[in-house]
Design a protein around this motif. Sequence first.
Motif, PDB file in Angstrom:
ATOM      1  N   PRO A 162      40.056  53.094  51.842  1.00  0.00           N
ATOM      2  CA  PRO A 162      41.482  53.417  52.052  1.00  0.00           C
ATOM      3  C   PRO A 162      42.463  53.020  50.957  1.00  0.00           C
ATOM      4  CG  PRO A 162      40.905  51.443  53.270  1.00  0.00           C
ATOM      5  CD  PRO A 162      39.635  51.927  52.614  1.00  0.00           C
ATOM      6  N   VAL A 163      42.020  52.944  49.708  1.00  0.00           N
ATOM      7  CA  VAL A 163      42.968  52.591  48.650  1.00  0.00           C
ATOM      8  C   VAL A 163      42.443  53.109  47.314  1.00  0.00           C
ATOM      9  CG1 VAL A 163      42.009  50.364  47.921  1.00  0.00           C
ATOM     10  CG2 VAL A 163      44.495  50.718  47.890  1.00  0.00           C
ATOM     11  N   SER A 164      43.357  53.317  46.367  1.00  0.00           N
ATOM     12  CA  SER A 164      42.985  53.747  45.022  1.00  0.00           C
ATOM     13  C   SER A 164      43.484  52.707  44.027  1.00  0.00           C
ATOM     14  CB  SER A 164      43.621  55.103  44.704  1.00  0.00           C
ATOM     15  OG  SER A 164      45.031  54.966  44.618  1.00  0.00           O
ATOM     16  N   SER A 165      43.012  52.812  42.782  1.00  0.00           N
ATOM     17  CA  SER A 165      43.482  51.899  41.735  1.00  0.00           C
ATOM     18  C   SER A 165      44.988  52.045  41.529  1.00  0.00           C
ATOM     19  CB  SER A 165      42.736  52.184  40.422  1.00  0.00           C
ATOM     20  OG  SER A 165      41.366  51.896  40.541  1.00  0.00           O
ATOM     21  N   THR A 166      45.492  53.263  41.620  1.00  0.00           N
ATOM     22  CA  THR A 166      46.935  53.506  41.468  1.00  0.00           C
ATOM     23  C   THR A 166      47.719  52.737  42.519  1.00  0.00           C
ATOM     24  OG1 THR A 166      46.508  55.720  40.598  1.00  0.00           O
ATOM     25  CG2 THR A 166      48.730  55.280  41.414  1.00  0.00           C
ATOM     26  N   GLU A 167      47.255  52.788  43.765  1.00  0.00           N
ATOM     27  CA  GLU A 167      47.941  52.073  44.847  1.00  0.00           C
ATOM     28  C   GLU A 167      47.864  50.564  44.651  1.00  0.00           C
ATOM     29  OE1 GLU A 167      47.442  54.518  48.877  1.00  0.00           O
ATOM     30  OE2 GLU A 167      45.569  54.410  47.733  1.00  0.00           O
ATOM     31  N   ILE A 168      46.729  50.084  44.167  1.00  0.00           N
ATOM     32  CA  ILE A 168      46.581  48.647  43.930  1.00  0.00           C
ATOM     33  C   ILE A 168      47.567  48.185  42.865  1.00  0.00           C
ATOM     34  CG2 ILE A 168      45.035  46.871  42.996  1.00  0.00           C
ATOM     35  CD1 ILE A 168      42.719  48.417  44.354  1.00  0.00           C
ATOM     36  N   ARG A 169      47.693  48.951  41.784  1.00  0.00           N
ATOM     37  CA  ARG A 169      48.647  48.575  40.730  1.00  0.00           C
ATOM     38  C   ARG A 169      50.073  48.547  41.278  1.00  0.00           C
ATOM     39  NH1 ARG A 169      45.594  52.427  37.894  1.00  0.00           N
ATOM     40  NH2 ARG A 169      47.366  53.873  37.786  1.00  0.00           N
ATOM     41  N   LYS A 171      50.934  47.944  44.403  1.00  0.00           N
ATOM     42  CA  LYS A 171      51.054  46.770  45.280  1.00  0.00           C
ATOM     43  C   LYS A 171      51.256  45.497  44.458  1.00  0.00           C
ATOM     44  CE  LYS A 171      48.284  48.568  49.143  1.00  0.00           C
ATOM     45  NZ  LYS A 171      49.286  48.391  50.209  1.00  0.00           N
ATOM     46  N   ILE A 172      50.564  45.399  43.319  1.00  0.00           N
ATOM     47  CA  ILE A 172      50.721  44.229  42.453  1.00  0.00           C
ATOM     48  C   ILE A 172      52.157  44.154  41.933  1.00  0.00           C
ATOM     49  CG2 ILE A 172      50.025  43.171  40.266  1.00  0.00           C
ATOM     50  CD1 ILE A 172      47.206  44.335  40.769  1.00  0.00           C
ATOM     51  N   ASN A 177      50.451  42.714  49.543  1.00  0.00           N
ATOM     52  CA  ASN A 177      49.078  42.227  49.673  1.00  0.00           C
ATOM     53  C   ASN A 177      48.085  43.175  48.992  1.00  0.00           C
ATOM     54  OD1 ASN A 177      46.735  40.879  50.503  1.00  0.00           O
ATOM     55  ND2 ASN A 177      46.618  42.092  52.374  1.00  0.00           N
ATOM     56  N   TRP A 178      47.330  42.669  48.029  1.00  0.00           N
ATOM     57  CA  TRP A 178      46.351  43.485  47.320  1.00  0.00           C
ATOM     58  C   TRP A 178      45.011  42.775  47.134  1.00  0.00           C
ATOM     59  CZ3 TRP A 178      44.960  41.291  42.536  1.00  0.00           C
ATOM     60  CH2 TRP A 178      45.839  40.299  42.052  1.00  0.00           C
TER      61      TRP A 178
END
Length: 197
Positions: A162-169, A171-172, A177-178
């Motif tokens: 349920p997440v992509s690298s784009t979304e993680i960046r 969130k950071i 929360n990541w």
Amino acid sequence: MKTGIFGGSFNPIHKGHIHLAESVLKELGLDRIIFVPSKKSPHRSSSEYASETDRFEMLRLATEYNKSFEVSDYEFSQERTSYTVYTIRHFKELYPDDEFYLLIGSDMLLTFDEWYCFEEIMKNASIVCVSRNEGDYPQLASKAQQLLEYGNVKICTTAPYPVSSTEIREKIRKNLNWYCYLDKNVVQYIRLGKLYL
């Protein structure tokens, strides 16, 4: 030896990437999977794209627990555009007796016959398409059938992550929360290096 080639920006590598690789490794009985991070685009900002050194190190940290996983910096050393066919040629020369499998996403399979020298890629490696959505299987199966005249195509299924690298960046940057999406050592590396801020 049955060798999988898994390319991508891995910016950063997350548990979805690892889950996908583990699933393919098991389903196809591969001996190893080589992760090949792509070169950094000169048009990307540092907040959007971690350096090649950082992405390589995060990959190493995220995969070191599995003896069937390796990381290659081959594409970093190339001055020319990193077309997949060059990467396949490289590993074919390095391991001439290996049987190769190229891991790609479902969106990539649908346009695979538009890739540079796709016929040569399929001559030297089986294409492994990972479907993360049951609804797209008929479309993928139809495309795989079209490509069979050039080589082998295998469609694997794995539970969606349920997440992509784009979304993680994102969130950071927003201090959301990541941590749960990444290997704990990758989390520490990103925090210490103040990446993606």
